[in-house]
Design a protein around this motif. Sequence first.
Motif, short mmCIF file in Angstrom:
data_model
loop_
_atom_site.label_atom_id
_atom_site.label_comp_id
_atom_site.label_asym_id
_atom_site.label_seq_id
_atom_site.Cartn_x
_atom_site.Cartn_y
_atom_site.Cartn_z
N SER A 3 0.82 -1.21 0.00
CA SER A 3 0.00 0.00 0.00
C SER A 3 0.85 1.25 0.00
O SER A 3 0.34 2.34 -0.18
CB SER A 3 -0.93 -0.01 1.22
N LYS A 4 2.17 1.10 0.19
CA LYS A 4 3.06 2.26 0.26
C LYS A 4 4.00 2.34 -0.94
O LYS A 4 5.07 2.92 -0.86
CB LYS A 4 3.88 2.21 1.56
N VAL A 5 3.59 1.76 -2.07
CA VAL A 5 4.48 1.72 -3.24
C VAL A 5 4.84 3.12 -3.73
O VAL A 5 5.90 3.33 -4.31
CB VAL A 5 3.85 0.87 -4.36
N PHE A 6 3.97 4.12 -3.48
CA PHE A 6 4.25 5.49 -3.88
C PHE A 6 4.52 6.39 -2.67
O PHE A 6 4.27 7.60 -2.70
CB PHE A 6 3.09 6.06 -4.71
N ALA A 7 5.05 5.80 -1.62
CA ALA A 7 5.28 6.52 -0.36
C ALA A 7 6.10 7.79 -0.60
O ALA A 7 7.13 7.77 -1.28
CB ALA A 7 6.00 5.63 0.64
N ASP A 8 5.60 8.90 -0.05
CA ASP A 8 6.25 10.20 -0.07
C ASP A 8 6.33 10.83 -1.45
O ASP A 8 6.98 11.88 -1.62
CB ASP A 8 7.67 10.12 0.53
N LEU A 26 -7.15 8.58 -6.54
CA LEU A 26 -7.42 7.88 -5.28
C LEU A 26 -6.51 6.66 -5.14
O LEU A 26 -6.03 6.37 -4.04
CB LEU A 26 -8.88 7.45 -5.22
N ALA A 27 -6.26 5.96 -6.23
CA ALA A 27 -5.39 4.78 -6.17
C ALA A 27 -3.97 5.18 -5.76
O ALA A 27 -3.34 4.50 -4.94
CB ALA A 27 -5.37 4.08 -7.53
N PHE A 28 -3.46 6.27 -6.31
CA PHE A 28 -2.13 6.74 -5.91
C PHE A 28 -2.11 7.11 -4.42
O PHE A 28 -1.17 6.78 -3.69
CB PHE A 28 -1.70 7.94 -6.75
N ALA A 29 -3.16 7.81 -3.99
CA ALA A 29 -3.23 8.21 -2.58
C ALA A 29 -3.29 7.00 -1.67
O ALA A 29 -2.61 6.94 -0.63
CB ALA A 29 -4.43 9.12 -2.37
N GLU A 30 -4.11 6.03 -2.04
CA GLU A 30 -4.26 4.84 -1.21
C GLU A 30 -2.99 3.98 -1.18
O GLU A 30 -2.80 3.19 -0.26
CB GLU A 30 -5.45 4.02 -1.71
N GLN A 31 -2.13 4.17 -2.19
CA GLN A 31 -0.87 3.44 -2.23
C GLN A 31 0.30 4.28 -1.71
O GLN A 31 1.45 4.01 -2.01
CB GLN A 31 -0.60 2.93 -3.65
N GLY A 32 -0.03 5.32 -0.93
CA GLY A 32 0.99 6.00 -0.15
C GLY A 32 1.47 7.34 -0.64
O GLY A 32 2.32 7.95 0.03
N ALA A 33 1.00 7.83 -1.79
CA ALA A 33 1.49 9.13 -2.27
C ALA A 33 1.24 10.21 -1.24
O ALA A 33 0.18 10.28 -0.61
CB ALA A 33 0.81 9.49 -3.58
N ALA A 34 2.23 11.08 -1.06
CA ALA A 34 2.10 12.15 -0.08
C ALA A 34 1.11 13.21 -0.55
O ALA A 34 0.31 13.73 0.24
CB ALA A 34 3.47 12.79 0.17
N SER A 35 1.19 13.57 -1.83
CA SER A 35 0.29 14.56 -2.41
C SER A 35 -0.08 14.11 -3.82
O SER A 35 0.79 13.73 -4.61
CB SER A 35 0.95 15.94 -2.49
N VAL A 36 -1.37 14.18 -4.12
CA VAL A 36 -1.85 13.91 -5.47
C VAL A 36 -2.59 15.16 -5.93
O VAL A 36 -3.71 15.43 -5.47
CB VAL A 36 -2.76 12.68 -5.54
#
Length: 252
Positions: A3-8, A26-36
């Motif tokens: 779930s953190k593949v895009f962390a930070d 939403l998919a990017f956010a749920e996989q850990g993106a800091a800002s979308v």
Amino acid sequence: MSSKVFADQVVVVTGGGTGIGRAAALAFAEQGAASVIITGRRAEPLAQAAAEHPALVPVVADVTRPEGAEAVAAAVAERGGQLDVLVHNAGVFAEIPLDDLNADEVRRQLEINVVGPVLLTGRLLPLFTSPGASVVVVSSISSRLAAPGHSVYAASKAAVDSLIRSWAVELAPKGIRVNGVAPGNVETDILGVGGVTPDRISEWREGYAATVPAGRIGGVADITSWITRLAEPASSWVTGEIITVDGGRLLV
């Protein structure tokens, strides 16, 4: 998948207020993106999308104009100044026969589908994380099909395919990957926005599935899973590819 593949990471998704763009954001956010950062020309759908996850940042911007690209660049700068993923999802579809087309309509489709991605990518280029940044462009199988009634849309997507391939080579020395997703017909609101009547949409929905080997119309999740997959670090040796996601429609 973690779930953190895009962390930070900082991600930009154009056309992020509705449909595929909203789901991808939403998919990017749920996989850990800091800002979308989600962009679009209408404030209301952006605000509604942003309410679904705290990482989503709405930016009202017309990216076919330099000032729109500047607004997106400013939003990236406010969040550390480096961009990891750019998703070009904003697009317009119109079903208009050739004898009803006029110059303004042709320009409108080309500006949104082609000029916007060119201007925004060029403006954000100095902000991309290098190496490791990724650009994903939403194209269409229409780029490879005869498209009576929506020929300008198909031509614009053929141009998008060419941009993907050219940018993949041009930006590779900068450590930036460029790929595309080419959906078949997916049920979103783009048809209605493009002027297709409800009766025509219903007719299409009933008949199209019979032409697809997989036996159904595409869903938003069918496309967003490939957008995130192409952008993730595990795909670091994939560039210049345009993934067809159409249930086998191009095979028949």
